[in-house]
Design a protein around this motif. Structure first.
Motif, PDB file in Angstrom:
ATOM      1  N   ASP A 144       1.103  -8.939 -19.344  1.00 38.64           N
ATOM      2  CA  ASP A 144      -0.061  -9.751 -19.014  1.00 38.64           C
ATOM      3  C   ASP A 144      -0.164 -10.960 -19.965  1.00 38.64           C
ATOM      4  N   ASN A 145      -0.010 -10.703 -21.261  1.00 37.04           N
ATOM      5  CA  ASN A 145      -0.047 -11.793 -22.242  1.00 37.04           C
ATOM      6  C   ASN A 145       1.056 -12.813 -21.984  1.00 37.04           C
ATOM      7  N   LYS A 147      -8.106 -17.200 -25.791  1.00 35.97           N
ATOM      8  CA  LYS A 147      -8.442 -17.450 -24.379  1.00 35.97           C
ATOM      9  C   LYS A 147      -9.926 -17.742 -24.237  1.00 35.97           C
ATOM     10  N   GLY A 203      -6.279  -6.520 -26.306  1.00 34.09           N
ATOM     11  CA  GLY A 203      -5.016  -6.033 -25.739  1.00 34.09           C
ATOM     12  C   GLY A 203      -4.000  -5.626 -26.791  1.00 34.09           C
TER      13      GLY A 203
END
Ligand SMILES: Nc1ncnc2c1ncn2[C@@H]1O[C@H](COP(=O)(O)OP(=O)(O)OP(=O)(O)O)[C@@H](O)[C@H]1O
Ligand SMILES: [Mg+2]
Length: 474
Positions: A372-373, A422, A431
């Motif tokens: 995802d990152n 973000k 995360g």
């Protein structure tokens, strides 16, 4: 600072003089004190109130100090209250036994106020640290729980979309199938009324078989060739008096038919029968291809649900013998809609990688966070490489992306909770922290970062077997 070493102390002694001496001394030092004159009273009090330390005499009638200690250590809620046993100098052996049973320290009689102060301070400090640790762990469990939800939340939007597409397509095909089957029934009745010969029936059976096969393996001709063929077929069908030729022509083109294939039918069927045969063939083929489509779309749904099941390891024990590739693949399926066409994923898996003992669904959370990152980091089109290998008694997984990288100054912070670059609402900054905890604390592994513009790599190293203390975590 001084206040930190003050606490609520329970003094347990059957000797009134001892109790009062200790109480006075403790109160002078600033502690608040409660008194119990026997074991039972002491147990009742620790259950009813909260204490920071218990000073416990060993020799008491009925329930003695050993028994009080045993019961306290057996009770989840009382276990962590430090107990300092009070022992006569000539009974050091009993004190040692109490310490073996979990007492924090011992205090010799007669009391020395300086020693009392020192021992109490040490115990209270330890208790405070332990309380902090418990609070920290509780908080972390909560965070972890939230992150579990966040990961699922992240996936569920994409997953809903991924499931919805084939479901809608299958539904559309089923609708069309209903109409086409009704039309085919009608055509079949008309065919039946033609009084066809045995040879003609035989041809129909063969045509049916061909339609079925071609629907399962459609001709792979370019769309230009196909529309070109369809145009020609349409004109020919019109000439033969086939109604709605525009509808049947693309079907025959799909089936890989050219005019020649239909002309061949003129040898077998009367000219006036041919249009019905042609319509019958077109409808038969349409039915088979719709069935094929439904099978494919529902197959995609099944594949997704299977991936979801593998991903979450629902209904299975937390510790599994894990095929790392299976976990990575199911994660990639789950993230498919996020990756879309923007990101190419290259899998460089080492064949025959050994299975590892691991918390299966937690590991998938780690893969999800890393991929995802990487997806977020890459701007525009990019590439993610997922690489696996065995190194000694470990399995190593790399997740590498060709995004802009992580500035050196920031690299040390990315594993910190709540560190995110973000915008609000897009990243919680948890995360990597959670991933770090899962890898390091739950699996005894390591997670390392190397980054430069165009190449950021997270390297996860997992031992093949879990250590005993890691197995005890769940
Ligand atoms: N592959 C990567 N490339 C560039 N920066 C990265 C990469 N992975 C992580 N980072 C940086 O590390 C920060 C922390 O990552 P982390 O996964 O902990 O939180 P997040 O992605 O911001 O939010 P969350 O994962 O909770 O939604 C990111 O905000 C980003 O700045
Ligand atoms: Mg993240």
């Amino acid at each position: 600072m001084a206040n930190e070493q003050l606490g609520h102390v329970l003094v347990v002694d059957d000797n009134l003089v001892n109790r009062l001496t200790l109480a006075r001394s403790l109160e002078q030092q600033g502690h608040s004190v409660s008194l119990a004159e026997n074991g039972q009273q002491a147990l009742d009090m620790v259950r009813a109130m909260s204490f920071d330390v218990v000073l416990l005499d060993i020799l008491m009638p009925e329930i003695d100090g050993f028994e009080v200690l045993t019961r306290m250590k057996a009770d989840q809620d009382l276990r962590d209250i430090p107990v300092i046993v009070i022992s006569a100098l000539d009974d050091i052996e009993s004190a040692v036994r109490c310490i073996e049973m979990g007492a924090e320290d011992y205090l010799p009689k007669p009391f020395d106020p300086v020693l009392l102060r020192a021992r109490l301070r040490a115990s209270l400090q330890k208790k405070r640290l332990r309380d902090l640790e418990v609070a920290y762990l509780r908080q972390e469990v909560m965070l972890r729980q939230n992150e579990k939800l966040a990961t699922l939340g992240k996936l569920s939007a994409g997953l809903a979309h991924e499931l919805n597409n084939p479901a809608a397509a299958a539904e559309r095909s089923a609708d069309q199938l209903r109409t086409t089957v009704a039309q085919l029934q009608e055509t079949q009745l008309r065919l039946g009324a033609l009084g066809l010969s045995g040879a003609q029936h035989e041809t129909l059976t063969q045509l049916d078989r061909t339609a079925q096969q071609r629907a399962a393996h459609p001709a792979d001709i370019g769309s230009i060739t196909q529309s070109d063929r369809a145009d020609k077929l349409e004109r020919w069908l019109e000439e033969q008096g086939v109604a709605e030729a525009w509808e049947h022509a693309p079907t025959f083109a799909d089936m890989g038919y050219e005019i020649g294939d239909l002309v061949a039918l003129q040898q077998i069927f009367f000219t006036q029968h041919l249009p019905i045969v042609i319509v019958w063939l077109s409808q038969t083929y349409t039915v088979y291809s719709l069935l094929e489509e439904i099978a494919q779309e529902t197959g995609r749904m099944t594949e997704l649900v299977k991936a979801l099941k593998t991903y979450t390891y629902l209904d299975r024990a937390p510790i599994q013998s894990v095929d790392v590739h299976e976990g990575l693949d199911s994660t990639l399926v789950m993230l498919r809609s996020k990756l879309k066409d923007r990101i190419t994923v290259r899998r460089e898996y080492t064949p025959n990688l050994p299975r590892i003992e691991a918390y299966a669904s937690e590991l998938n959370q780690v893969w999800t966070n890393l991929i995802d990152n990487a997806t977020d980091a890459v701007e525009g089109k990019g590439e993610i490489i997922v690489r696996t290998r065995q190194e000694g008694e470990c399995v190593v997984v790399d997740v590498e992306d060709n995004g802009p990288g992580i500035p050196e100054l920031v690299q040390a912070q990315v594993f910190d909770p709540f560190f995110t670059t973000k915008p609000p609402g897009e990243g919680s900054g948890l995360g990597l922290n959670i991933s770090h905890n899962i890898i390091v604390q739950k699996h005894g592994g390591t997670i390392a970062l190397t980054s430069q513009p165009g190449k950021t790599r997270f390297e996860v190293r997992l031992p093949l077997k879990l250590a005993t203390e890691e197995r005890a975590l769940d």
